[in-house]
Design a protein around this motif. Sequence first.
Motif, PDB file in Angstrom:
ATOM      1  N   SER A 111      28.692  37.545  43.510  1.00  0.00           N
ATOM      2  CA  SER A 111      27.903  38.529  42.780  1.00  0.00           C
ATOM      3  C   SER A 111      27.978  39.871  43.500  1.00  0.00           C
ATOM      4  N   HIS A 112      27.527  39.917  44.748  1.00  0.00           N
ATOM      5  CA  HIS A 112      27.498  41.178  45.476  1.00  0.00           C
ATOM      6  C   HIS A 112      28.905  41.755  45.685  1.00  0.00           C
ATOM      7  N   TYR A 113      29.863  40.931  46.059  1.00  0.00           N
ATOM      8  CA  TYR A 113      31.215  41.426  46.344  1.00  0.00           C
ATOM      9  C   TYR A 113      32.116  41.434  45.119  1.00  0.00           C
ATOM     10  N   ALA A 114      31.595  40.998  43.975  1.00  0.00           N
ATOM     11  CA  ALA A 114      32.396  41.017  42.747  1.00  0.00           C
ATOM     12  C   ALA A 114      32.788  42.444  42.372  1.00  0.00           C
ATOM     13  N   LYS A 115      31.920  43.418  42.654  1.00  0.00           N
ATOM     14  CA  LYS A 115      32.218  44.809  42.329  1.00  0.00           C
ATOM     15  C   LYS A 115      33.483  45.268  43.063  1.00  0.00           C
ATOM     16  N   ALA A 116      33.600  44.908  44.316  1.00  0.00           N
ATOM     17  CA  ALA A 116      34.791  45.277  45.083  1.00  0.00           C
ATOM     18  C   ALA A 116      36.029  44.620  44.473  1.00  0.00           C
ATOM     19  N   TRP A 117      35.912  43.358  44.065  1.00  0.00           N
ATOM     20  CA  TRP A 117      37.057  42.671  43.464  1.00  0.00           C
ATOM     21  C   TRP A 117      37.403  43.229  42.087  1.00  0.00           C
ATOM     22  N   ARG A 118      36.407  43.637  41.314  1.00  0.00           N
ATOM     23  CA  ARG A 118      36.705  44.285  40.023  1.00  0.00           C
ATOM     24  C   ARG A 118      37.479  45.570  40.275  1.00  0.00           C
ATOM     25  N   GLY A 119      37.115  46.290  41.331  1.00  0.00           N
ATOM     26  CA  GLY A 119      37.836  47.509  41.687  1.00  0.00           C
ATOM     27  C   GLY A 119      39.269  47.224  42.090  1.00  0.00           C
ATOM     28  N   LYS A 120      39.486  46.143  42.844  1.00  0.00           N
ATOM     29  CA  LYS A 120      40.851  45.766  43.235  1.00  0.00           C
ATOM     30  C   LYS A 120      41.686  45.419  42.012  1.00  0.00           C
ATOM     31  N   VAL A 121      41.102  44.681  41.084  1.00  0.00           N
ATOM     32  CA  VAL A 121      41.826  44.315  39.865  1.00  0.00           C
ATOM     33  C   VAL A 121      42.188  45.573  39.081  1.00  0.00           C
ATOM     34  N   LEU A 122      41.233  46.470  38.905  1.00  0.00           N
ATOM     35  CA  LEU A 122      41.497  47.713  38.172  1.00  0.00           C
ATOM     36  C   LEU A 122      42.594  48.525  38.853  1.00  0.00           C
ATOM     37  N   ARG A 123      42.529  48.624  40.159  1.00  0.00           N
ATOM     38  CA  ARG A 123      43.548  49.380  40.906  1.00  0.00           C
ATOM     39  C   ARG A 123      44.937  48.791  40.676  1.00  0.00           C
ATOM     40  N   GLU A 124      45.059  47.471  40.756  1.00  0.00           N
ATOM     41  CA  GLU A 124      46.362  46.835  40.577  1.00  0.00           C
ATOM     42  C   GLU A 124      46.871  46.974  39.141  1.00  0.00           C
TER      43      GLU A 124
END
Length: 139
Positions: free
Chosen positions: A87-100
């Motif tokens: 939950s908390h770190y999902a935002k960082a992973w959504r950002g990584k997905v968007l970047r890629e």
Amino acid sequence: RNTIIFSNLFGPVLGGDALPNYKLKQGEKFGGIDAAKFYRNSFSAALDRYLADECVVDLRAGFYEKFYDMKREYLSFSFIKGGKVLSHYAKAWRGKVLREIALAGACNEAEVLALRLGGASVLEIKQIGLKKEIVLEIS
């Protein structure tokens, strides 16, 4: 032009839109307005038209899903680590997905699924109504 961000204050904006610096907590009401209802009622038709012919990857946090209901098939991601939903770190992973997605110029499901997301692997893909949810296991 290809990234829509849902702002609690401004509603749906494009990734390149300039916004003033502001502080409004997620879900905070202002002027008695329920932002989710207001944006859903005010922008849904325009978003339907804007997204009509696009491959949509929905990376919104659960709170922002109330702002707009998808009316066509789309991809989404969820993130699991150690058997638990992030939950908390999902935002960082959504950002990584968007970047890629942006770096690869991915514009269809096959290209999105082919992305190399260091530290993550596809655990499963679930079809839930119109949503195809890609579940990533984070190492």
